[in-house]
Write a protein that holds these residues in place. Sequence first.
Motif, PDB file in Angstrom:
ATOM      1  N   THR A  68       0.853  -1.180   0.000  1.00  0.00           N
ATOM      2  CA  THR A  68       0.000   0.000   0.000  1.00  0.00           C
ATOM      3  C   THR A  68       0.894   1.238   0.000  1.00  0.00           C
ATOM      4  N   PHE A  69       0.563   2.184  -0.869  1.00  0.00           N
ATOM      5  CA  PHE A  69       1.361   3.407  -0.962  1.00  0.00           C
ATOM      6  C   PHE A  69       0.478   4.538  -1.480  1.00  0.00           C
ATOM      7  N   SER A  70       0.963   5.759  -1.317  1.00  0.00           N
ATOM      8  CA  SER A  70       0.270   6.941  -1.827  1.00  0.00           C
ATOM      9  C   SER A  70       0.955   7.403  -3.092  1.00  0.00           C
ATOM     10  N   TYR A  71       0.130   7.776  -4.077  1.00  0.00           N
ATOM     11  CA  TYR A  71       0.654   8.272  -5.347  1.00  0.00           C
ATOM     12  C   TYR A  71      -0.376   9.184  -5.991  1.00  0.00           C
ATOM     13  N   HIS A  72      -0.006  10.386  -6.267  1.00  0.00           N
ATOM     14  CA  HIS A  72      -0.821  11.379  -6.974  1.00  0.00           C
ATOM     15  C   HIS A  72      -2.272  11.403  -6.489  1.00  0.00           C
ATOM     16  N   ARG A  73      -2.451  11.782  -5.243  1.00  0.00           N
ATOM     17  CA  ARG A  73      -3.779  11.944  -4.632  1.00  0.00           C
ATOM     18  C   ARG A  73      -4.585  10.658  -4.483  1.00  0.00           C
ATOM     19  N   TYR A  74      -3.913   9.508  -4.535  1.00  0.00           N
ATOM     20  CA  TYR A  74      -4.589   8.221  -4.347  1.00  0.00           C
ATOM     21  C   TYR A  74      -3.818   7.382  -3.331  1.00  0.00           C
ATOM     22  N   ARG A  75      -4.552   6.593  -2.584  1.00  0.00           N
ATOM     23  CA  ARG A  75      -3.969   5.540  -1.742  1.00  0.00           C
ATOM     24  C   ARG A  75      -4.214   4.257  -2.523  1.00  0.00           C
ATOM     25  N   ILE A  76      -3.125   3.565  -2.885  1.00  0.00           N
ATOM     26  CA  ILE A  76      -3.209   2.409  -3.768  1.00  0.00           C
ATOM     27  C   ILE A  76      -2.731   1.163  -3.030  1.00  0.00           C
ATOM     28  N   THR A  77      -3.520   0.116  -3.098  1.00  0.00           N
ATOM     29  CA  THR A  77      -3.150  -1.168  -2.516  1.00  0.00           C
ATOM     30  C   THR A  77      -3.092  -2.190  -3.642  1.00  0.00           C
ATOM     31  N   VAL A  78      -1.959  -2.892  -3.722  1.00  0.00           N
ATOM     32  CA  VAL A  78      -1.766  -3.916  -4.745  1.00  0.00           C
ATOM     33  C   VAL A  78      -1.506  -5.241  -4.035  1.00  0.00           C
ATOM     34  N   GLU A  79      -2.308  -6.252  -4.351  1.00  0.00           N
ATOM     35  CA  GLU A  79      -2.140  -7.582  -3.775  1.00  0.00           C
ATOM     36  C   GLU A  79      -1.266  -8.428  -4.700  1.00  0.00           C
ATOM     37  N   GLN A  80      -0.665  -9.463  -4.155  1.00  0.00           N
ATOM     38  CA  GLN A  80       0.243 -10.295  -4.944  1.00  0.00           C
ATOM     39  C   GLN A  80      -0.449 -11.019  -6.090  1.00  0.00           C
TER      40      GLN A  80
END
Length: 90
Positions: A68-80
């Motif tokens: 999970t990380f923040s990028y350009h006004r979004y909180r993004i979660t990427v699962e495996q």
Amino acid sequence: MSDRTESEIVHRTLDPDGENPAVQIVEGLMALERVDSTELPTIYDCVDGMLDELFSNPPAPEAQMEVTFSYHRYRITVEQNGNAKFVKTE
């Protein structure tokens, strides 16, 4: 993210076998924001190869690893498994 309604969360599926998962994130954000990639900051400042490692050398499926990380006004979660959630923070 638990205080967000499901309608505020955008779901995408990344290709875990793809060449560059960070590019897939940028492409998803370009579609959401309707902007060109030149209008977005460099994603590598945020993830620094973490997504490449998650997909190229994944842990066992039962680990259910996610980044999970923040990028350009979004909180993004990427699962495996490639599932990704985009939540606008502004």
